[in-house]
Motif scaffolding. Structure first.
Motif, PDB file in Angstrom:
ATOM      1  N   LEU A 100      -0.301  12.754  -3.852  1.00  0.00           N
ATOM      2  CA  LEU A 100       0.454  13.279  -4.992  1.00  0.00           C
ATOM      3  C   LEU A 100       1.380  12.225  -5.578  1.00  0.00           C
ATOM      4  N   ASP A 104       0.970  11.919  -9.465  1.00  0.00           N
ATOM      5  CA  ASP A 104       2.095  12.310 -10.317  1.00  0.00           C
ATOM      6  C   ASP A 104       3.349  11.650  -9.785  1.00  0.00           C
ATOM      7  N   CYS A 107       6.784  13.439  -9.814  1.00  0.00           N
ATOM      8  CA  CYS A 107       7.001  14.614  -8.957  1.00  0.00           C
ATOM      9  C   CYS A 107       7.806  14.260  -7.717  1.00  0.00           C
ATOM     10  N   LEU A 109       6.937  14.149  -4.519  1.00  0.00           N
ATOM     11  CA  LEU A 109       6.739  15.142  -3.464  1.00  0.00           C
ATOM     12  C   LEU A 109       6.991  14.511  -2.101  1.00  0.00           C
ATOM     13  N   CYS A 214       3.659  20.321  -7.488  1.00  0.00           N
ATOM     14  CA  CYS A 214       3.891  19.279  -8.489  1.00  0.00           C
ATOM     15  C   CYS A 214       3.463  19.682  -9.902  1.00  0.00           C
TER      16      CYS A 214
END
Length: 390
Positions: A100, A104, A107, A109, A214
């Motif tokens: 992730l 992205d 985001c 994460l 996300c």
């Protein structure tokens, strides 16, 4: 961001050599391709992340299966280190963070947020007698109760004809991350490239959870961003609070890596902590536990104190110290032994030692009591006896 996460990982992964773990992890990411969140397989190395957040929750269970309802919040958070995270689950959470992060970057994460959801939802794939295999499959399989609207549960009619959750009347949450079938079909990803999108596979489930979290705007490295994403995942505020506390503990290194293929027992260890009991019942249980742990009167305090303190201290201290050739430490042993013997009811007294004095503990005590001191004032009595013996 990356350097800080690596430090947490190094801090908490004492059970596995870091070079081996990172090497295997990096090799797997390099040699694998992953499906996108759509029905078709993507040839890229990372999954697709929708630009719009999901409206439908991923999990709707008020009391997730990974939490012992008797232990409550405190019991769950307090046992994170001893409860542990299976190796396959820990790998899956780190994998989700990496994938992730590439899919992205805004985001942010963190692996510990996905891990916290995994802990709350299924105890990392180990709820209901399940265990997590080396390849990350929850066996025999995790299925929530039918979402039939009873007992405060949400009512969700069947959306998958029982193909995912084995129930053709109502939906059930499935797998280590407890997706309801309709949400799973929207975010499912083949994270480990085994040709299947399997909600019972923690690799697929963790990455799919990352996609869900996300989706849309938000920075999940902040408390506000993480709370908003988790609230979408499950609309219960108590759920959000618990997940964020577990996530913060994991981020601080409060976890251990444990073997795969083992299920775990309840985290509750005492009735006095049982949240299903009333406060009065818990207090009563606590009193009973305290009483059970007390030594019987006249046994440990009297016999042990009298025998061990009086005999051992009196004999060792009195004989070794009082003979005349004893040392200061031997005499002190006699003094301490005499005190313990007196408190415990022992009759054998220790002599002073040190310089070979023949004055015994009993004689010194008698002189101090004759001067008006009381056995109730142990500090003054001991000072008086010490002065006489020295």
């Amino acid at each position: 961001m990356g350097a800080r996460k690596l430090t947490r990982w190094q801090k908490a992964s004492a059970l596995v050599p870091m070079a081996v773990l990172v090497g295997a992890w990096g090799a797997a990411l390099t040699n694998s391709t992953f499906a996108t969140a759509s029905d078709g397989s993507g040839g890229g190395a990372v999954p697709d992340v929708p630009s719009t957040a999901f409206d439908q929750p991923a999990s709707v269970q008020e009391t997730p299966g990974g939490i012992d309802p008797r232990a409550g919040l405190n019991g769950t958070v307090a046992t994170l280190s001893t409860n542990g995270i299976p190796s396959a689950a820990l790998y899956a959470y780190r994998r989700a963070e990496t994938l992730l992060g590439s899919a992205d970057g805004s985001c942010n994460l963190p692996w510990n947020l996905v891990a916290a959801i995994g802990r709350v939802e299924s105890n990392h794939g180990r709820s209901d007698g399940n265990s997590l295999s080396a390849d990350g499959i929850a066996k025999p399989g995790i299925y929530g109760v039918p979402l039939d609207g009873n007992d405060g549960r949400a009512k969700v009619a069947d959306t998958d004809n029982g193909a995912i959750d084995k129930n053709s009347v109502y939906d059930r949450a499935v797998g280590p991350l407890q997706f309801i079938p309709s949400t799973w079909k929207s975010v499912a990803v083949d994270s480990d490239n085994d040709g299947m999108k399997n909600p019972q596979d923690i690799d697929d489930a963790a990455t799919s959870a990352g996609i869900y979290l996300c989706a849309g705007p938000g920075n999940l490295s902040t408390e506000q961003g993480a709370a908003a994403a988790v609230r979408r995942y499950n609309h219960s505020q108590s759920y959000v609070d618990l997940v964020l506390q577990v996530s913060a503990a994991y981020a601080a290194g409060e976890f251990t890596q444990t073997p795969n293929d083992f299920s775990t027992a309840s985290v509750l260890t005492s009735q006095s902590n049982d949240q299903t009991l009333t406060e009065a019942q818990r207090k009563k249980a606590k009193r009973a536990e305290n009483n059970a742990n007390k030594p019987p009167k006249g046994t440990d305090g009297g016999t042990d104190g009298g025998t061990d303190g009086g005999t051992d201290g009196g004999t060792d201290g009195g004989t070794d110290g009082g003979t005349g050739g004893g040392t200061t430490s031997d005499g002190l042993s006699g003094l301490v032994g005499g005190i313990l013997g007196d408190l415990g009811g022992g009759s054998t007294s220790g002599s002073s030692g040190g310089g070979g004095s023949t004055l015994t503990w009993a004689q010194a005590k008698a002189q101090c009591l004759a001067s008006g001191l009381s056995t109730l004032d142990l500090a003054k009595l001991t000072k008086c006896i010490t002065g006489l013996l020295s």
